[in-house]
Design an enzyme around this catalytic site. Structure first.
Site, short mmCIF file in Angstrom:
data_model
loop_
_atom_site.label_atom_id
_atom_site.label_comp_id
_atom_site.label_asym_id
_atom_site.label_seq_id
_atom_site.Cartn_x
_atom_site.Cartn_y
_atom_site.Cartn_z
N HIS A 1 0.86 -1.21 0.00
CA HIS A 1 0.00 0.00 0.00
C HIS A 1 0.89 1.25 0.00
CE1 HIS A 1 -2.82 2.93 1.64
NE2 HIS A 1 -3.76 2.04 1.88
N GLU B 1 -1.27 1.41 -5.07
CA GLU B 1 -1.06 0.19 -4.29
C GLU B 1 -1.01 -1.02 -5.21
OE1 GLU B 1 -4.20 0.31 -1.28
OE2 GLU B 1 -4.21 2.48 -1.46
#
Ligand code: BG6
Length: 268
Positions: free
Chosen positions: A144, A244
């Site tokens: 992420h 991400e």
């Protein structure tokens, strides 16, 4: 305060927290950092660091409703397995999380999760899931990554033109038209992604290349959500974009007993 590993070689520097195998700093020699980190993230045990590269595993978001948001890996202690200087410009760090009584009560499968971080003029992260159980399990996951931008109004995401995406804010299935710009909250899961993604701002272009993945989440909380997020100044939404590298939603992976799956992101 949580422990971290520091890497310094001829080409770059990096810092990796043992909690969550969380890369929270990476910069090439004499260049600005390539990862955004909230200056008020307080590195407390059991709390996810806001910025860098949190690992969402074994569930992305609430893809598995029985698990905490983004899974449990980001707040659990990994073991430092090794650090190797491959040459004067390249350092490889390996961190491992193995199943325990604690993880089995959250998620009833035996596993090993390894993050291999290679620090050179590129940052490479390889997240390998091994199934040590006798049952097949399903994972969704993400590296992420928070990227700094000169200002959110300068930021553009390139390389996803014509790609289908799920707008997580409205639950609509849409198609990207041109570059991604940030003028409001953006929370999207791009699908069928097979090429490099570029993030540009006033000063530079960052490249993100993913393997073992066909989904990419693009996120900026904007004003209202920015106020509600932990460990972040209200106005910090102006300073970053998350791109991400994921196996999210329909891009879930089934890992059979004895088998592995690797999600790899290369950033430069
Ligand atoms: C993104 C999600 O991946 O992570 C967003 O798409 C979410 O919906 C964001 O808000 C941050 O999550 P958290 O749990 O770190 O605040």
């Amino acid at each position: 305060m949580i422990d971290f590993i520091e890497v310094n070689n001829n080409s770059a520097s990096a810092k990796i927290a043992l909690q969550g195998a969380h890369v929270f700093h990476y910069a090439r020699k004499d260049e600005k950092a390539l990862l955004w980190l909230s200056e008020i993230s307080d590195f407390q045990v059991g709390k996810a660091i806001r910025g860098g590269v949190p690992i969402c595993w074994p569930s992305f978001g609430k893809n598995n409703p029985d698990l905490p948001q983004h899974g449990f890996a980001r707040t659990i202690l990994f073991e430092h397995s090794s650090t190797k200087e491959l040459d004067a410009n390249t350092t490889e760090v390996i961190l491992i999380l193995r199943y325990s009584q604690e993880t089995l009560t959250e998620w009833p499968y035996k596993f090993e999760l390894e993050l291999k971080v290679t620090v050179s003029d590129k940052l490479t992260m390889e997240l390998t899931t091994t199934n040590l159980d006798d049952k097949t399990f399903k994972i969704t996951q993400a590296l992420h990554t928070y990227f700094p931008v000169s200002h959110i109004s300068d930021a553009k995401g390139k390389g996803l033109d014509k790609k289908p995406f799920l707008d997580a804010l409205t639950n609509e299935q849409l198609t990207q038209n041109g570059d991604i710009v940030f003028e409001e909250e953006v929370d999207r899961v791009y699908q069928e992604v097979d090429a490099e993604i570029l993030l540009t701002d006033k000063d530079r272009t960052i490249s993100i290349k993913n393997e073992g993945s066909s989904s990419v989440v693009v996120w900026n909380p904007w004003i209202e959500k920015g106020k509600r997020l932990s460990a972040m100044r209200e106005e910090a939404y102006n300073d970053f974009v998350c791109i991400e590298s994921a196996n999210a939603f329909e891009d879930f992976r089934l890992v059979e007993p004895g088998k592995t799956h690797t999600l790899k992101a290369t950033i430069y």
